[in-house]
Design a protein around this motif. Structure first.
Motif, PDB file in Angstrom:
ATOM      1  N   GLU A  19       0.830  -1.206   0.000  1.00  0.00           N
ATOM      2  CA  GLU A  19       0.000   0.000   0.000  1.00  0.00           C
ATOM      3  C   GLU A  19       0.864   1.257   0.000  1.00  0.00           C
ATOM      4  OE1 GLU A  19      -3.058   2.138   3.054  1.00  0.00           O
ATOM      5  OE2 GLU A  19      -3.269  -0.032   2.813  1.00  0.00           O
ATOM      6  N   GLU A  20       1.919   1.265   0.800  1.00  0.00           N
ATOM      7  CA  GLU A  20       2.820   2.423   0.857  1.00  0.00           C
ATOM      8  C   GLU A  20       3.528   2.643  -0.467  1.00  0.00           C
ATOM      9  OE1 GLU A  20       3.525   4.892   3.099  1.00  0.00           O
ATOM     10  OE2 GLU A  20       1.766   4.104   4.127  1.00  0.00           O
ATOM     11  N   LEU A  21       4.030   1.557  -1.074  1.00  0.00           N
ATOM     12  CA  LEU A  21       4.784   1.673  -2.319  1.00  0.00           C
ATOM     13  C   LEU A  21       3.909   2.059  -3.503  1.00  0.00           C
ATOM     14  CD1 LEU A  21       7.282  -1.318  -2.011  1.00  0.00           C
ATOM     15  CD2 LEU A  21       7.755   1.119  -1.716  1.00  0.00           C
ATOM     16  N   GLU A  22       2.614   1.901  -3.361  1.00  0.00           N
ATOM     17  CA  GLU A  22       1.701   2.277  -4.432  1.00  0.00           C
ATOM     18  C   GLU A  22       0.927   3.548  -4.117  1.00  0.00           C
ATOM     19  OE1 GLU A  22      -0.668  -1.083  -5.528  1.00  0.00           O
ATOM     20  OE2 GLU A  22       1.055  -2.163  -6.314  1.00  0.00           O
ATOM     21  N   SER A  23       1.329   4.257  -3.080  1.00  0.00           N
ATOM     22  CA  SER A  23       0.607   5.464  -2.679  1.00  0.00           C
ATOM     23  C   SER A  23       0.995   6.668  -3.541  1.00  0.00           C
ATOM     24  CB  SER A  23       0.901   5.791  -1.208  1.00  0.00           C
ATOM     25  OG  SER A  23       2.229   6.242  -1.063  1.00  0.00           O
ATOM     26  N   VAL A  24       0.094   7.629  -3.559  1.00  0.00           N
ATOM     27  CA  VAL A  24       0.339   8.888  -4.267  1.00  0.00           C
ATOM     28  C   VAL A  24       1.559   9.579  -3.675  1.00  0.00           C
ATOM     29  CG1 VAL A  24      -0.620  11.198  -4.680  1.00  0.00           C
ATOM     30  CG2 VAL A  24      -2.084   9.184  -4.878  1.00  0.00           C
ATOM     31  N   GLU A  25       1.680   9.530  -2.356  1.00  0.00           N
ATOM     32  CA  GLU A  25       2.797  10.194  -1.682  1.00  0.00           C
ATOM     33  C   GLU A  25       4.137   9.572  -2.084  1.00  0.00           C
ATOM     34  OE1 GLU A  25      -0.914  10.864   0.483  1.00  0.00           O
ATOM     35  OE2 GLU A  25       0.078   9.016  -0.085  1.00  0.00           O
ATOM     36  N   TYR A  26       4.159   8.256  -2.217  1.00  0.00           N
ATOM     37  CA  TYR A  26       5.401   7.592  -2.629  1.00  0.00           C
ATOM     38  C   TYR A  26       5.756   7.992  -4.055  1.00  0.00           C
ATOM     39  CZ  TYR A  26       8.889   4.067  -3.667  1.00  0.00           C
ATOM     40  OH  TYR A  26      10.053   3.447  -4.035  1.00  0.00           O
ATOM     41  N   ASP A  27       4.772   7.987  -4.947  1.00  0.00           N
ATOM     42  CA  ASP A  27       5.025   8.401  -6.335  1.00  0.00           C
ATOM     43  C   ASP A  27       5.534   9.833  -6.386  1.00  0.00           C
ATOM     44  OD1 ASP A  27       4.226   5.931  -7.299  1.00  0.00           O
ATOM     45  OD2 ASP A  27       2.195   6.609  -7.825  1.00  0.00           O
ATOM     46  N   ARG A  28       4.874  10.706  -5.611  1.00  0.00           N
ATOM     47  CA  ARG A  28       5.274  12.112  -5.571  1.00  0.00           C
ATOM     48  C   ARG A  28       6.708  12.248  -5.050  1.00  0.00           C
ATOM     49  NH1 ARG A  28       1.524  14.801  -1.811  1.00  0.00           N
ATOM     50  NH2 ARG A  28       2.882  13.952  -0.212  1.00  0.00           N
ATOM     51  N   SER A  29       7.040  11.483  -4.031  1.00  0.00           N
ATOM     52  CA  SER A  29       8.381  11.582  -3.448  1.00  0.00           C
ATOM     53  C   SER A  29       9.450  11.190  -4.457  1.00  0.00           C
ATOM     54  CB  SER A  29       8.495  10.726  -2.190  1.00  0.00           C
ATOM     55  OG  SER A  29       8.501   9.343  -2.499  1.00  0.00           O
ATOM     56  N   ARG A  59      10.938  15.330   4.389  1.00  0.00           N
ATOM     57  CA  ARG A  59       9.634  14.695   4.652  1.00  0.00           C
ATOM     58  C   ARG A  59       8.902  14.397   3.348  1.00  0.00           C
ATOM     59  NH1 ARG A  59       6.409  18.628   7.654  1.00  0.00           N
ATOM     60  NH2 ARG A  59       4.788  17.071   7.406  1.00  0.00           N
ATOM     61  N   ILE A  60       8.943  15.342   2.415  1.00  0.00           N
ATOM     62  CA  ILE A  60       8.294  15.133   1.114  1.00  0.00           C
ATOM     63  C   ILE A  60       8.925  13.938   0.402  1.00  0.00           C
ATOM     64  CG2 ILE A  60       7.968  16.096  -1.205  1.00  0.00           C
ATOM     65  CD1 ILE A  60       7.820  18.885   0.181  1.00  0.00           C
ATOM     66  N   GLU A  61      10.254  13.921   0.362  1.00  0.00           N
ATOM     67  CA  GLU A  61      10.956  12.836  -0.325  1.00  0.00           C
ATOM     68  C   GLU A  61      10.825  11.510   0.410  1.00  0.00           C
ATOM     69  OE1 GLU A  61      14.954  14.054  -1.237  1.00  0.00           O
ATOM     70  OE2 GLU A  61      14.268  15.513  -2.719  1.00  0.00           O
ATOM     71  N   GLY A  62      10.443  11.565   1.665  1.00  0.00           N
ATOM     72  CA  GLY A  62      10.207  10.351   2.436  1.00  0.00           C
ATOM     73  C   GLY A  62       8.781   9.833   2.320  1.00  0.00           C
ATOM     74  N   GLY A  63       7.940  10.544   1.563  1.00  0.00           N
ATOM     75  CA  GLY A  63       6.571  10.099   1.349  1.00  0.00           C
ATOM     76  C   GLY A  63       5.594  10.497   2.433  1.00  0.00           C
ATOM     77  N   ASP A  64       5.934  11.513   3.216  1.00  0.00           N
ATOM     78  CA  ASP A  64       5.055  11.978   4.303  1.00  0.00           C
ATOM     79  C   ASP A  64       3.697  12.381   3.737  1.00  0.00           C
ATOM     80  OD1 ASP A  64       3.760  13.584   6.312  1.00  0.00           O
ATOM     81  OD2 ASP A  64       5.704  13.930   7.246  1.00  0.00           O
ATOM     82  N   ARG A  65       2.647  11.940   4.386  1.00  0.00           N
ATOM     83  CA  ARG A  65       1.279  12.229   3.933  1.00  0.00           C
ATOM     84  C   ARG A  65       0.763  13.566   4.435  1.00  0.00           C
ATOM     85  NH1 ARG A  65      -1.901   6.802   3.139  1.00  0.00           N
ATOM     86  NH2 ARG A  65      -0.140   5.483   2.597  1.00  0.00           N
TER      87      ARG A  65
END
Length: 96
Positions: A19-29, A59-65
């Motif tokens: 779920e984390e690896l497919e999240s919008v935040e992960y893609d954005r990071s 935090r952004i590059e770490g996928g922070d929501r």
């Protein structure tokens, strides 16, 4: 010997990790990190360009929501990306 792809495939079997690896935040990071690297900027340099802290860039590059949209807009602008994280379309001028 296991490869990174083997490890990723193994981790993808875990629903939480998947779920984390497919999240919008992960893609954005990943988009932001890749673009920052293309431009040769450190996190500190990007932070200075956007008037946010280096910690916020991390935090952004770490996928922070919990990143505000206004902060993301500043980062995208500094990296010459559209608000959806894609590069602007290149316009070509044909000389006759």
């Amino acid at each position: 010997m296991a490869t990174l792809n083997d490890l990723r495939n193994h981790l993808m079997q875990n629903d939480e990790i998947n779920e984390e690896l497919e999240s919008v935040e992960y893609d954005r990071s990943r988009i932001i990190f890749k673009r920052r690297m293309e431009l040769g900027l450190s996190q500190k340099e990007l932070a200075d360009k956007t008037s946010v802290t280096q910690k916020t860039i991390s935090r952004i590059e770490g996928g922070d929501r919990g990143i505000r949209q206004t902060t993301l807009v500043k980062v995208y602008s500094a990296l010459n990306l559209k608000e959806d994280g894609t590069p602007p379309e290149t316009e070509y001028v044909v000389h006759q």
